[in-house]
Every structure is written in structure tokens, then in C-alpha cells.
Motif scaffolding. Structure first.
Motif: not given
Length: 196
Positions: A35, A51, A138
Motif C-alpha cells: 500500500n 497496489a 489507502t
């Protein structure tokens, strides 16, 4: 040493432990490495794509580990069936371990679903010509499109929950293995039959 059909506790334990290690280690690597690695790229869409690609490639291996954990866990429950009734504490820890594994598998599936949503939303935005700005796969920025940011936050939470649950599954499994020691077995049986 010859292994018979009734002697497969060690095999089931090994399959369970390797599967759990794969599940736990892979998710930690994903959160800590995959990530974050996108932040080295200049374009937000590429941060998401790298990712998504890495998680997509790891997903079959991760589900193999989860499947091994769950199936070998069922076998270990069959092998330890008498302990469930005789040894105090064995059943409750075994139930907690089973619950942790099932909830962990569900959290893994939800994290994957969130990642898929992020990828689809990002590609749709890219096709519309929208600029996609994210810190990494994220973590949104204030300028991340609202829908993408929402799914990023959900995925980040799920991806932190997964290694916690996978790790708890390993810890509870270690407790159960230790309860097979002669002294632990005797204490568990005595606590079951003696009052107080």
C-alpha cells in the motif's frame, strides 16, 4: 517413522500453521509495503493501480493460506474432540479461535472488495478525465474524490483488522497446542472434575 491415517495430527498442525503464517505475513507485508509503495509514484492513478495489481496477484496465495487454516483447523478440532469435553478451557479457546478465523476471512474478503471498488472508481474517474490525487493506495488527500476517499478509509480499517485477527488466530492456536502437554492436560481435566 510410519504415519498412519489416525496419526495425522502433526500434518494437520503443520498445514494449519503454514497457512496461518502465509495469511498473517502476507497481510502485514501488504499493509506495510504494498500500500505504501505507491507513494513513490508520481500519479495518483498509478498509486492505486500498483497496489491493486500486487494485491490481485497475491490474492490466490492468500486465500490458499486462509483455506489451509480453516480446513486444517476443522481437522484439528476433530482430532481434539475428546479434549473439548474433558479439558476445561479447551472448548472456549477453540471456539474463540474458530470465530477469529471466520471473522478474519470475512474481513479479508471485505478488504479485497474495498480495493476492487477503489480501483473501479479510480478508473472511471480517469476515463472522465478527472485528476486523481491520493497519498497512497489507502490514504486519501483533501483533494481525493469523495467516493474513492470513503472506500480508501474502509479498506485501510479492514486491512489493519485482518492481521490482528490472523495474529490472534495464531496466538490462540499456540495456546491450544500447549494445552496438549501432559501437565496442562492434567490440570484442565482436574479443573473440569473438581469443584471450585
Amino acid at each position: 517413522m510410519q504415519v498412519t491415517a489416525t496419526d495425522n495430527h502433526a500434518i494437520a498442525q503443520a498445514v494449519h500453521d503454514v497457512g496461518s503464517a502465509l495469511w498473517f505475513g502476507g497481510t502485514v507485508m501488504g499493509v506495510a509495503g504494498v500500500n505504501k509503495s505507491g507513494s513513490d509514484l508520481s500519479q495518483g492513478i498509478d498509486r492505486i493501480r500498483v497496489a491493486e495489481s500486487a494485491w490481485g496477484r497475491f490474492s490466490p496465495v492468500q486465500w490458499l493460506g486462509i483455506g489451509a487454516t480453516l480446513l486444517a483447523g476443522l481437522r484439528l478440532t476433530q482430532v481434539g474432540g475428546r479434549r473439548l469435553a474433558l479439558q476445561k478451557g479447551f472448548a472456549s479457546v477453540g471456539a474463540a479461535k474458530a470465530g477469529t478465523a471466520v471473522v478474519g476471512a470475512a474481513a479479508t474478503a471485505y478488504a479485497a472488495y474495498c480495493g476492487n471498488k477503489i480501483g473501479k472508481l479510480a478508473e472511471e474517474a480517469q476515463r472522465r478525465g478527472d485528476h486523481i490525487e491520493v497519498k497512497d493506495a489507502t490514504v486519501p488527500t483533501p483533494r481525493t474524490p469523495a467516493q474513492i476517499a470513503t472506500w480508501q478509509r474502509r479498506q485501510r480499517v479492514a486491512q489493519y483488522v485482518v492481521p490482528v485477527l490472523a495474529g490472534a488466530n495464531i496466538v490462540l492456536g499456540s495456546y491450544l497446542v500447549q494445552s496438549y502437554r501432559t501437565v496442562a492436560t492434567a490440570k484442565g481435566v482436574l479443573r473440569r472434575v473438581l469443584p471450585g
